[in-house]
Design a protein around this motif. Structure first.
Motif, PDB file in Angstrom:
ATOM      1  N   THR A  23      -4.481  -9.152   2.869  1.00  0.00           N
ATOM      2  CA  THR A  23      -3.272  -9.879   2.462  1.00  0.00           C
ATOM      3  C   THR A  23      -3.071  -9.809   0.959  1.00  0.00           C
ATOM      4  N   GLN A  24      -4.140  -9.983   0.195  1.00  0.00           N
ATOM      5  CA  GLN A  24      -4.030  -9.915  -1.254  1.00  0.00           C
ATOM      6  C   GLN A  24      -3.653  -8.510  -1.706  1.00  0.00           C
ATOM      7  N   ALA A  25      -4.236  -7.492  -1.074  1.00  0.00           N
ATOM      8  CA  ALA A  25      -3.895  -6.113  -1.408  1.00  0.00           C
ATOM      9  C   ALA A  25      -2.421  -5.843  -1.136  1.00  0.00           C
ATOM     10  N   CYS A  26      -1.920  -6.390  -0.028  1.00  0.00           N
ATOM     11  CA  CYS A  26      -0.510  -6.216   0.322  1.00  0.00           C
ATOM     12  C   CYS A  26       0.395  -6.873  -0.723  1.00  0.00           C
ATOM     13  N   ARG A  27       0.005  -8.039  -1.208  1.00  0.00           N
ATOM     14  CA  ARG A  27       0.794  -8.707  -2.255  1.00  0.00           C
ATOM     15  C   ARG A  27       0.808  -7.888  -3.531  1.00  0.00           C
ATOM     16  N   ASN A  28      -0.336  -7.307  -3.869  1.00  0.00           N
ATOM     17  CA  ASN A  28      -0.404  -6.464  -5.055  1.00  0.00           C
ATOM     18  C   ASN A  28       0.502  -5.250  -4.913  1.00  0.00           C
ATOM     19  N   LEU A  29       0.529  -4.668  -3.730  1.00  0.00           N
ATOM     20  CA  LEU A  29       1.382  -3.506  -3.488  1.00  0.00           C
ATOM     21  C   LEU A  29       2.858  -3.884  -3.519  1.00  0.00           C
ATOM     22  N   GLU A  30       3.174  -5.078  -3.034  1.00  0.00           N
ATOM     23  CA  GLU A  30       4.559  -5.562  -3.132  1.00  0.00           C
ATOM     24  C   GLU A  30       4.973  -5.672  -4.591  1.00  0.00           C
ATOM     25  N   ASP A  31       4.065  -6.129  -5.450  1.00  0.00           N
ATOM     26  CA  ASP A  31       4.352  -6.236  -6.872  1.00  0.00           C
ATOM     27  C   ASP A  31       4.612  -4.872  -7.493  1.00  0.00           C
ATOM     28  N   LEU A  32       4.077  -3.822  -6.878  1.00  0.00           N
ATOM     29  CA  LEU A  32       4.292  -2.465  -7.365  1.00  0.00           C
ATOM     30  C   LEU A  32       5.560  -1.837  -6.783  1.00  0.00           C
ATOM     31  N   GLY A  33       6.291  -2.598  -5.992  1.00  0.00           N
ATOM     32  CA  GLY A  33       7.566  -2.126  -5.472  1.00  0.00           C
ATOM     33  C   GLY A  33       7.535  -1.573  -4.064  1.00  0.00           C
ATOM     34  N   TYR A  34       6.434  -1.779  -3.344  1.00  0.00           N
ATOM     35  CA  TYR A  34       6.345  -1.277  -1.986  1.00  0.00           C
ATOM     36  C   TYR A  34       6.989  -2.254  -0.995  1.00  0.00           C
ATOM     37  N   PHE A  35       7.571  -1.694   0.055  1.00  0.00           N
ATOM     38  CA  PHE A  35       8.103  -2.489   1.154  1.00  0.00           C
ATOM     39  C   PHE A  35       6.988  -2.666   2.174  1.00  0.00           C
ATOM     40  N   CYS A  36       6.597  -3.905   2.445  1.00  0.00           N
ATOM     41  CA  CYS A  36       5.409  -4.176   3.264  1.00  0.00           C
ATOM     42  C   CYS A  36       5.778  -4.738   4.636  1.00  0.00           C
ATOM     43  N   VAL A  37       5.113  -4.219   5.659  1.00  0.00           N
ATOM     44  CA  VAL A  37       5.268  -4.711   7.024  1.00  0.00           C
ATOM     45  C   VAL A  37       3.884  -5.073   7.536  1.00  0.00           C
ATOM     46  N   ASP A  38       3.716  -6.298   7.973  1.00  0.00           N
ATOM     47  CA  ASP A  38       2.400  -6.778   8.399  1.00  0.00           C
ATOM     48  C   ASP A  38       2.263  -6.747   9.920  1.00  0.00           C
ATOM     49  N   ASN A  39       1.057  -6.365  10.370  1.00  0.00           N
ATOM     50  CA  ASN A  39       0.668  -6.433  11.785  1.00  0.00           C
ATOM     51  C   ASN A  39       1.578  -5.594  12.675  1.00  0.00           C
ATOM     52  N   LEU A  40       1.834  -4.371  12.253  1.00  0.00           N
ATOM     53  CA  LEU A  40       2.648  -3.471  13.063  1.00  0.00           C
ATOM     54  C   LEU A  40       1.758  -2.767  14.100  1.00  0.00           C
ATOM     55  N   PRO A  41       2.098  -2.816  15.389  1.00  0.00           N
ATOM     56  CA  PRO A  41       1.313  -2.087  16.396  1.00  0.00           C
ATOM     57  C   PRO A  41       1.263  -0.597  16.048  1.00  0.00           C
ATOM     58  N   PRO A  42       0.092   0.033  16.091  1.00  0.00           N
ATOM     59  CA  PRO A  42      -0.056   1.429  15.677  1.00  0.00           C
ATOM     60  C   PRO A  42       0.899   2.396  16.358  1.00  0.00           C
TER      61      PRO A  42
END
Length: 299
Positions: A23-42
């Protein structure tokens, strides 16, 4: 798994142990401008990536978080990754992990149940999850062990790995305000300049802002103002590199006087010019200038 890229599109798939810092890594990536989607079925990853690739550049920096929460869907994860690799679809796989001790401590602190063993001991859930993730870990492009990492250290690693040319500098917002209208709630630093000589008591300056040359010259001519500005410049020149080093993405410096019209506007403008000249990403806002009855303002 070999790193793959295609044009400017970048897809990062984040997975790993529960409690390892996804979760923290995802927040950091959002700060870098990435569009984040959590818990997506593979199973949906290839189609989602294809839609992003053909979005005409509207979505070209994507993070997908996939983990064991997807339950039976997760069993298809390795197969999906290999299929994407064979079809030359661009992706990078970031695997987050931590020691058993660190994960147990974090679950104890948050008082949450482990998703793999909601009714059993946390250690049992960790063992089950490690076994289930073994195949995925072998396919990882990057592995980050967060056992002893602080949040700022994790952010630094994320920036080094994924902070390419799209990364923005720390933004610095300089805000002038009047204490009589209340202090700004989002300020990181508040500088009170009500001790400086006040042009409000000079009739011809009363209705002119601190950005007007006549008013600015009046405020600046006093020794106390000059001494204060020197000390303020030294303070800011020291602090900002420390905030950047610590990984702060935004800084709000609020400069306040009584009405937010004269002294705070002048000092805020001075600070803004100083930071812009030093190459920082700075913004200037005069919050309460329009709240005064009559004024003359020059930017």
């Amino acid at each position: 798994m070999r790193l793959q890229k295609k044009d400017d599109f970048r897809l990062i798939i984040v997975t790993g142990m529960s409690g390892s810092g996804k979760t923290q890594a995802c927040r950091n990536l959002e700060d870098l401008g990435y569009f984040c989607v959590d818990n997506l079925p593979p199973v949906f990853i290839p189609k989602f990536a294809e839609l992003c690739v053909h979005s005409a550049g509207h979505v070209n920096r994507v993070v997908l978080v996939v983990d064991t929460r997807s339950r039976e869907f997760f069993d298809t994860f390795v197969h999906v990754l290999k299929q994407m690799y064979e079809e030359n679809k661009p992706f990078e796989l970031l695997f987050m992990e931590a020691s058993d001790e660190a994960i147990i401590r974090r679950y104890k602190e948050t008082r949450r149940r482990h998703p793999m063993a909601p009714n059993s001991r946390i250690s049992e859930g960790i063992n089950m999850e490690r076994e289930r993730l073994a195949g995925v870990r072998n396919e990882a492009t990057y592995i980050i062990d967060t056992s002893t990492l602080r949040k700022t250290e994790l952010k630094q690693k994320i920036v080094r790995l994924f902070g390419d040319a799209y990364v923005e500098q720390m933004s610095i917002n300089i805000l002038s305000f009047g204490f009589k209208f209340g202090m700004p709630l989002d300020a990181d630093m508040v500088i009170d300049v009500r001790f400086l000589p006040n042009p409000f008591y000079i009739e011809k300056m009363r209705h002119k802002s601190g950005a007007v040359p006549e008013v600015a010259e009046y405020i600046a001519k006093w020794p106390v103002t000059q001494q204060f500005m020197e000390k303020l410049d030294d303070l800011v020149n020291f602090l900002i590199p420390q905030y950047i080093k610590e990984g702060k993405s935004q800084l709000v410096i609020a400069i306040g006087c009584t009405g937010g019209m004269h002294r705070s506007v002048f000092i805020a403008r001075h600070l803004f010019d100083l930071l812009k000249n030093r190459g920082y990403l700075a913004n200037l806002e005069h919050r309460d200038l329009m709240k005064n009855d009559v004024y003359e303002h020059l930017q």
